[in-house]
Design an enzyme around this catalytic site. Structure first.
Site, mmCIF file in Angstrom:
data_model
loop_
_atom_site.group_PDB
_atom_site.id
_atom_site.type_symbol
_atom_site.label_atom_id
_atom_site.label_comp_id
_atom_site.label_asym_id
_atom_site.label_seq_id
_atom_site.Cartn_x
_atom_site.Cartn_y
_atom_site.Cartn_z
ATOM 1 N N ARG A 40 0.811 -1.214 0.000
ATOM 2 C CA ARG A 40 0.000 0.000 0.000
ATOM 3 C C ARG A 40 0.854 1.278 0.000
ATOM 4 N NH1 ARG A 40 -5.064 0.028 2.279
ATOM 5 N NH2 ARG A 40 -4.488 -1.786 3.508
ATOM 6 N N TYR A 51 -14.602 -2.834 3.455
ATOM 7 C CA TYR A 51 -14.055 -2.324 4.730
ATOM 8 C C TYR A 51 -14.627 -0.967 5.118
ATOM 9 C CZ TYR A 51 -10.271 -5.099 2.553
ATOM 10 O OH TYR A 51 -9.538 -6.028 1.885
ATOM 11 N N CYS A 78 -25.753 -4.547 -8.816
ATOM 12 C CA CYS A 78 -27.028 -4.783 -8.130
ATOM 13 C C CYS A 78 -26.826 -5.301 -6.709
ATOM 14 C CB CYS A 78 -27.884 -5.744 -8.936
ATOM 15 S SG CYS A 78 -27.022 -7.269 -9.257
HETATM 16 N N1 LLP Z 1 3.056 -9.096 3.369
HETATM 17 C C1 LLP Z 1 2.042 -9.935 3.653
HETATM 18 C C2 LLP Z 1 2.342 -11.284 4.143
HETATM 19 C C3 LLP Z 1 0.714 -9.511 3.480
HETATM 20 O O1 LLP Z 1 -0.289 -10.334 3.771
HETATM 21 C C4 LLP Z 1 0.460 -8.196 3.000
HETATM 22 C C5 LLP Z 1 -0.910 -7.730 2.806
HETATM 23 C C6 LLP Z 1 1.561 -7.367 2.718
HETATM 24 C C7 LLP Z 1 2.839 -7.848 2.919
HETATM 25 C C8 LLP Z 1 1.380 -5.976 2.202
HETATM 26 O O2 LLP Z 1 0.726 -5.180 3.129
HETATM 27 P P1 LLP Z 1 0.591 -3.584 2.920
HETATM 28 O O3 LLP Z 1 1.964 -2.995 2.964
HETATM 29 O O4 LLP Z 1 -0.032 -3.366 1.603
HETATM 30 O O5 LLP Z 1 -0.249 -3.149 4.041
HETATM 31 N N2 LLP Z 1 -7.175 -5.504 0.697
HETATM 32 C C9 LLP Z 1 -6.858 -4.776 1.909
HETATM 33 C C10 LLP Z 1 -5.442 -4.994 2.340
HETATM 34 C C11 LLP Z 1 -5.101 -6.446 2.565
HETATM 35 C C12 LLP Z 1 -3.651 -6.691 2.893
HETATM 36 C C13 LLP Z 1 -3.298 -8.130 2.758
HETATM 37 N N3 LLP Z 1 -1.932 -8.437 3.027
HETATM 38 C C14 LLP Z 1 -7.174 -3.291 1.694
HETATM 39 O O6 LLP Z 1 -7.590 -2.922 0.599
HETATM 40 O O7 LLP Z 1 -7.046 -2.507 2.606
#
Ligand code: LLP
Length: 421
Positions: free
Chosen positions: A281, A322, A348
């Site tokens: 992210r 979310y 829908c």
């Molecule tokens: N490493 C692992 C093992 C993970 O499961 C994830 C994210 C990351 C790294 C990366 O995390 P980040 O830096 O992006 O926070 N769909 C959700 C977010 C789900 C994150 C899943 N795992 C959203 O849109 O907020």
């Protein structure tokens, strides 16, 4: 009306631009819904994180689940990043982006035997195991292949990341990793396996974390464990803190990489370890927007306004899943009064919305809107529900741009299907 502040998406003569490219023009030429990303944003964020930790031995592995477009992966790879892949599909994408398997981490709470075999055969840098049973399976497959598997174990540090429950992963009650209470014994037991070399400890406590405290708490716990395991004679080499760095969507005050580094580097300095990061992210979210058209507006008998747009939960699932906040603003600044409306998509489902009870400049049919902060978990979580075709993606670089994925055709919707009755 509240506009999102960004150095990468700015109004020039009242027209929203990505770097130097006019977004009205892109929306007109390529149609909407349309994802547009700023390459400068991706590069700047990568460098910001990399430089914050430059005084210690470290490596960033871009979590490709956040945005798996080949050009996005390639942009990070060219900067020196590795890639975190969570499935055979993400592995395939990374390969297609030109990534060498030795620069990949294979992660995931439920890897199949095929995925483990693929990772071992192709020689990914590390496979991260999340249960003792998985380590045994990796050992068996490595034995069959007559190789030694490099394995890190994901430990669940049991800290509260204080984020949305759906993206909180580091509490004992969550499905991820192995319980920190069992971790030491598990490392000792797994170190006896013939075809496993234990190379590291891994954690990932959640996503969209906006304070450094949970990281500090978890890293202190895991650093103790790391030292204890090394002391027991297992020569660990890597300490992986996962992803999770939060970003600004609305009114959060996320910490900077420098602030994180100031707190964590003193702990890391006591370890004989390469530090690994898996951000998704942070590197992408605010580098992307989703452009959309207003189709209709209407007001119900309760006086509630709806703005129906041509983007939906199929392009940006985050609000529906979310209740996430994304700024929505006109691509062309219009001199009009504000009104309050639900901005909703054509799917829908009552849960299909982009924004609820949002103050926005009064817009009407044909106006174009930008949904901000859509660079992470936007396209990557998109779907074909309701027979919707996935949008195109464009990468802007200064005054130039490239279509890095074309809009899906009707053919995509029935790919490999037939009527056999
Ligand atoms: N490493 C692992 C093992 C993970 O499961 C994830 C994210 C990351 C790294 C990366 O995390 P980040 O830096 O992006 O926070 N769909 C959700 C977010 C789900 C994150 C899943 N795992 C959203 O849109 O907020």
């Amino acid at each position: 009306m509240n506009y999102f502040k960004s150095d990468y998406f700015t109004y020039i003569n009242n027209q929203l631009h990505c770097e130097n490219v006019n977004l009205t023009k892109l929306a007109e030429d390529f149609g909407t819904p349309l994802f547009v990303y700023s390459k400068k944003f991706l590069v700047d964020r990568y460098k910001e994180l990399d430089e914050a930790f430059s005084s210690i031995n470290h490596k960033i592995y871009f979590a490709s689940k956040a945005n798996f477009n080949l050009s996005v992966i390639k942009t990070f790879y060219e900067l020196g990043s590795g890639v975190d892949v969570n499935s055979a599909g993400e592995f395939y994408r990374a390969i297609k982006a030109g990534v060498n398997p030795k620069d990949m981490l294979l992660t995931g709470v439920g890897k199949t035997d095929e995925e483990i075999r693929l990772g071992l055969e192709k020689g990914v840098f590390v496979i991260k195991a999340e249960s003792i049973e998985e380590v045994y399976v990796i050992n068996d497959i490595a034995q069959e292949l007559n190789i030694t598997a490099h394995v890190a174990i994901r430990v669940n540090p049991d800290v509260d990341a204080k984020t949305h429950p759906y993206v909180s992963t580091g509490l004992a009650e969550n499905k991820f990793g192995i319980d920190s209470i069992y971790a030491y014994d598990m490392f000792l037991e797994c170190s006896k396996l013939s075809n496993i070399e234990l190379v590291g400890i891994d954690m990932h406590i959640g996503s969209q974390i906006t304070t450094v405290q949970p990281f500090v708490e978890a890293v202190i716990k895991m650093a103790e464990l790391y030292k204890k395991i090394q002391y027991a004679g297992i020569p660990l080499k890597h300490f992986d803190i996962g992803g999770g760095i939060g970003v600004l969507y609305n009114d959060e005050t996320p910490f900077t990489p420098k602030e994180l580094a100031d707190k964590l580097i003193p702990i890391f300095m006591q370890l004989d370890a390469e530090i690994m990061f898996e951000p998704g992210r942070f590197l992408t979210a605010n580098g992307g927007v989703l452009l959309t058209d207003v189709l209709y507006t209407k007001t119900n008998s309760l006086g509630k306004n709806f703005v129906v747009v041509n983007s939906a939960m199929t392009e940006l699932l985050r609000p529906s899943l979310y209740q996430s906040y994304h700024h929505v603003q006109p691509i062309e600044k219009i001199d009009n009064i504000d009104f309050q409306a639900d901005i909703v998509g054509p799917v829908c489902e009552t849960g299909d919305y982009i924004a609820k009870e949002r103050e926005i400049t009064m817009v009407g049919r044909g106006d174009k809107l930008a949904i901000m902060s859509a660079g992470a978990y936007g396209m990557a979580m998109s779907s074909n529900y309701n027979g919707r075709r996935r949008p195109a993606e464009i990468l802007v670089d200064g005054s130039e741009f490239k279509v890095i994925r074309s809009r899906e055709t009707f053919g995509h919707l029935i790919f490999d299907e037939d009527t056999h009755i």
